[in-house]
Write an enzyme that holds these catalytic residues in place. Structure first.
Site, PDB file in Angstrom:
ATOM      1  N   GLY A  21      51.290  32.015  42.835  1.00 17.62           N
ATOM      2  CA  GLY A  21      50.795  31.838  44.191  1.00 17.62           C
ATOM      3  C   GLY A  21      51.922  31.705  45.179  1.00 17.62           C
ATOM      4  O   GLY A  21      52.835  30.906  44.973  1.00 17.62           O
ATOM      5  N   ASP A  69      53.021  51.131  31.902  1.00 16.65           N
ATOM      6  CA  ASP A  69      52.725  50.033  32.828  1.00 16.65           C
ATOM      7  C   ASP A  69      51.640  49.159  32.205  1.00 16.65           C
ATOM      8  O   ASP A  69      51.004  49.535  31.206  1.00 16.65           O
ATOM      9  CB  ASP A  69      52.271  50.593  34.184  1.00 16.65           C
ATOM     10  CG  ASP A  69      52.592  49.634  35.332  1.00 16.65           C
ATOM     11  OD1 ASP A  69      52.977  48.475  35.065  1.00 16.65           O
ATOM     12  OD2 ASP A  69      52.445  50.053  36.490  1.00 16.65           O
ATOM     13  N   CYS A 102      40.707  34.496  29.841  1.00 15.41           N
ATOM     14  CA  CYS A 102      41.040  35.690  30.637  1.00 15.41           C
ATOM     15  C   CYS A 102      42.137  36.476  29.926  1.00 15.41           C
ATOM     16  O   CYS A 102      43.266  36.014  29.829  1.00 15.41           O
ATOM     17  CB  CYS A 102      41.526  35.265  32.019  1.00 15.41           C
ATOM     18  SG  CYS A 102      42.276  36.607  32.957  1.00 15.41           S
ATOM     19  N   CYS A 111      45.925  30.698  41.185  1.00 19.07           N
ATOM     20  CA  CYS A 111      46.841  29.648  41.576  1.00 19.07           C
ATOM     21  C   CYS A 111      47.554  29.068  40.359  1.00 19.07           C
ATOM     22  O   CYS A 111      47.191  29.343  39.224  1.00 19.07           O
ATOM     23  CB  CYS A 111      46.073  28.526  42.262  1.00 19.07           C
ATOM     24  SG  CYS A 111      45.087  29.109  43.642  1.00 19.07           S
ATOM     25  N   ASN A 165      42.736  25.888  39.832  1.00 24.67           N
ATOM     26  CA  ASN A 165      42.963  27.305  39.553  1.00 24.67           C
ATOM     27  C   ASN A 165      41.669  27.849  38.979  1.00 24.67           C
ATOM     28  O   ASN A 165      41.232  27.400  37.919  1.00 24.67           O
ATOM     29  CB  ASN A 165      44.106  27.463  38.545  1.00 24.67           C
ATOM     30  CG  ASN A 165      44.310  28.897  38.076  1.00 24.67           C
ATOM     31  OD1 ASN A 165      44.820  29.112  36.990  1.00 24.67           O
ATOM     32  ND2 ASN A 165      43.930  29.873  38.876  1.00 24.67           N
ATOM     33  N   GLY A 166      41.056  28.784  39.691  1.00 19.10           N
ATOM     34  CA  GLY A 166      39.801  29.359  39.208  1.00 19.10           C
ATOM     35  C   GLY A 166      38.854  29.618  40.343  1.00 19.10           C
ATOM     36  O   GLY A 166      39.249  29.639  41.516  1.00 19.10           O
ATOM     37  N   CYS A 225      37.151  36.774  28.206  1.00 18.99           N
ATOM     38  CA  CYS A 225      36.556  37.376  29.405  1.00 18.99           C
ATOM     39  C   CYS A 225      37.184  38.751  29.555  1.00 18.99           C
ATOM     40  O   CYS A 225      38.410  38.882  29.576  1.00 18.99           O
ATOM     41  CB  CYS A 225      36.831  36.552  30.657  1.00 18.99           C
ATOM     42  SG  CYS A 225      36.140  37.364  32.126  1.00 18.99           S
ATOM     43  N   TYR A 270      49.153  40.529  32.372  1.00 18.53           N
ATOM     44  CA  TYR A 270      49.816  40.670  33.660  1.00 18.53           C
ATOM     45  C   TYR A 270      50.217  39.363  34.334  1.00 18.53           C
ATOM     46  O   TYR A 270      51.328  39.227  34.830  1.00 18.53           O
ATOM     47  CB  TYR A 270      48.892  41.452  34.603  1.00 18.53           C
ATOM     48  CG  TYR A 270      49.436  41.641  36.004  1.00 18.53           C
ATOM     49  CD1 TYR A 270      50.380  42.636  36.278  1.00 18.53           C
ATOM     50  CD2 TYR A 270      49.024  40.827  37.050  1.00 18.53           C
ATOM     51  CE1 TYR A 270      50.891  42.813  37.562  1.00 18.53           C
ATOM     52  CE2 TYR A 270      49.530  40.993  38.337  1.00 18.53           C
ATOM     53  CZ  TYR A 270      50.455  41.994  38.587  1.00 18.53           C
ATOM     54  OH  TYR A 270      50.956  42.155  39.840  1.00 18.53           O
TER      55      TYR A 270
HETATM   56  S1  SF4 Z   1      37.275  39.408  35.109  1.00 17.32           S
HETATM   57 FE1  SF4 Z   1      37.868  38.044  33.453  1.00 17.32          FE
HETATM   58  S2  SF4 Z   1      39.484  39.173  32.340  1.00 17.32           S
HETATM   59 FE2  SF4 Z   1      39.295  40.150  34.340  1.00 17.32          FE
HETATM   60  S3  SF4 Z   1      40.868  39.127  35.574  1.00 17.32           S
HETATM   61 FE3  SF4 Z   1      38.899  38.044  35.895  1.00 17.32          FE
HETATM   62  S4  SF4 Z   1      38.937  36.361  34.404  1.00 17.32           S
HETATM   63 FE4  SF4 Z   1      40.499  37.818  33.792  1.00 17.32          FE
END
Ligand code: SF4
Length: 471
Positions: free
Chosen positions: A32, A353, A243, A5, A106-107, A441, A249
């Site tokens: 979103g 890509d 992330c 989101c 968001n999460g 992550c 992306y």
């Molecule tokens: S697993 Fe981790 S790196 Fe992969 S999309 Fe989810 S938050 Fe992002």
């Protein structure tokens, strides 16, 4: 439930916040498309408008006019793979003994069920099965006994997982980022106030200036007079878990995330891709639009290769990534991209890509290019193979839908019928982001997560967050 989101929060000096919130949600629309909403507070009363659909469809002029008050938050929500459910549309709003709360998230929490059961046992009634409502109820309970900062701190010590939140408590607007900084959140300065947003592109849209990212574990409270903000580092954590896919992306290329310009990161990843697995070909083609920055970096590093637009995108078809069924995804690829024969026929081609999820798009693209006369189609991907699901708020795919989850790179190349296939290494991603791999992550490309996920491996000791004794 997983969702990806966009969140925003604005506090202005006297002027209504609804219209700038509305514009900033437009800037975050890519995060979103299922629902959009705004909650404002005018000092006496909370106002809310939440609708299913795109931002442009969710609000009429009358809706915006009715959202009074200089303080507010907004939210755009990503479609889930299951049914579309308006009960999960946000911001979530509630009134209780200590005032009113609005909350945009968001999460994805990994212990929402545990907290929900506990709150339900103590009499809290829930109207949705989303984890956002769990956060709102926990915070409302804490606010009955504590001041705002202590209440947020207590909630942060109880919830685990990824969260970037914008919150209104009456006419106070605040933002919170989880202690590992998994999802982005930044602060911007406007002419007459401050803004919190998932991405800096929302700040640019309002002609604001990016101040900085919200730090992992930080609470930021925007001052009601629009003259600044106060920061509280509520939870310290030694390791982050940003992330990496935001850079690859999800985020807009014109955004700055955790101090890095997304477009430049993608170009650098493209350069690395050439260094690691460049292959001679007559022409390099980006897969529009998300592969464009990678392809430009790749072609620049390759030096003497032609960079051309060989695939035309129909802009009126949505991202294949968000189509709910395989059948719809396959049709969407054919609707979405059309090859330009003159740049492809009789040539050896490399397409670039950002990622391969299910392999549907790549398979269709290789076929399209060969059908119009490409002699050879090589595929280069600006991220490592996606081998596992995301539990941090990204509706990616289940493990058995992911083409690389049980196949080697050679097997994936065979499956999509490419003459060659190579992905970028995990180390290259970390190097370009100037982060240790331990501070990112990478769960979906390693299967090892920063949180303990049932049935999955945790890649690190779960560091229960430490709360300083004082405020
Ligand atoms: S697993 Fe981790 S790196 Fe992969 S999309 Fe989810 S938050 Fe992002």
């Amino acid at each position: 439930m997983t969702e990806k989101c966009g969140v925003v929060g604005i506090s202005l000096d006297g002027r209504d916040a609804a219209r700038p919130l509305y514009y900033s949600l437009y800037a975050l629309q890519h995060r979103g498309q299922e629902s959009a909403g705004i909650v404002t507070h005018d000092g006496f009363q909370q106002h809310s408008h939440v609708e299913m659909g795109l931002v442009g469809d969710a609000f009429s002029e009358d809706d915006i006019e009715s959202l009074n008050g200089p303080a507010g938050i907004g939210h755009v929500r990503y479609p889930t793979s299951g049914s579309v459910d308006s009960s999960c549309a946000q911001p979530f709003s509630v009134s209780f003994k200590s005032g009113s709360l609005g909350l945009s998230h968001n999460g994805n929490l990994v212990n929402a069920d545990e907290i929900r059961d506990e709150l339900a046992d103590s009499g809290h009634a829930f109207t949705s099965d989303g984890d956002t409502e769990v956060i709102a109820h926990d915070l409302a309970r804490n606010l009955l006994e504590e001041d705002l900062v202590r209440a947020v701190k207590q909630t942060m010590t109880r919830i685990h997982g990824s969260y970037s939140l914008t919150i209104t408590h009456d006419d106070t607007v605040m933002g919170v980022r989880d202690p590992q900084g998994n999802r982005p959140l930044c602060i911007g300065e406007l002419d007459d106030g401050y803004i919190l947003a998932s991405e800096s592109a929302a700040i640019d849209t309002l002609d604001g200036e990016l101040v900085r990212d919200v730090k992992p574990g930080e609470l930021v409270i925007l001052r009601a007079d629009g003259q600044g903000f106060d920061s509280y580092q509520l939870v310290e954590q030694k390791q982050t878990a940003h992330c990496f896919f935001e850079h690859v992306y999800f985020a807009r290329p014109d955004s700055v995330i955790d101090g890095k310009r997304v477009y430049e990161v993608r170009r650098d990843l493209g350069r690395k891709l050439w260094e690691e697995s460049g292959i001679d070909s007559d022409v390099v083609l980006p897969v529009p639009d998300s592969g464009r920055a990678f392809a430009s970096g790749y072609a620049e590093a390759a030096d003497d290769v032609e960079f051309a637009e060989g695939l035309m995108k129909n802009r009126y078809v949505g991202r294949t990534f968000i189509m709910p069924t395989q059948d719809e995804r396959e049709r969407a690829v054919r609707l979405k991209l059309n090859p330009i024969k003159s740049t492809i026929e009789g040539k050896t081609v490399t397409i670039i890509d950002d990622s391969i999820v299910r392999g549907t798009t790549s398979t269709q693209l290789v076929k399209l290019l060969k059908d119009v006369g490409a002699e050879e189609v090589n595929v280069r991907i600006g991220a490592p193979p996606i081998v596992a699901p995301c539990y941090m708020g990204i509706d990616m795919a289940s493990r058995d839908e992911l083409i690389a989850s049980d196949k080697s790179v050679e097997e994936v190349a065979d499956e999509i019928n490419a003459d060659s296939l190579a992905y970028l290494s995990k180390d290259a991603v970390a190097e370009v982001l100037e982060q240790s791999r331990d501070d990112l992550c990478m769960g979906c490309v390693t299967g090892e997560y920063p949180y303990d996920i049932e049935g999955e491996e945790a890649d690190r000791e779960i560091t229960r967050t430490e709360v300083p004794a004082d405020d």
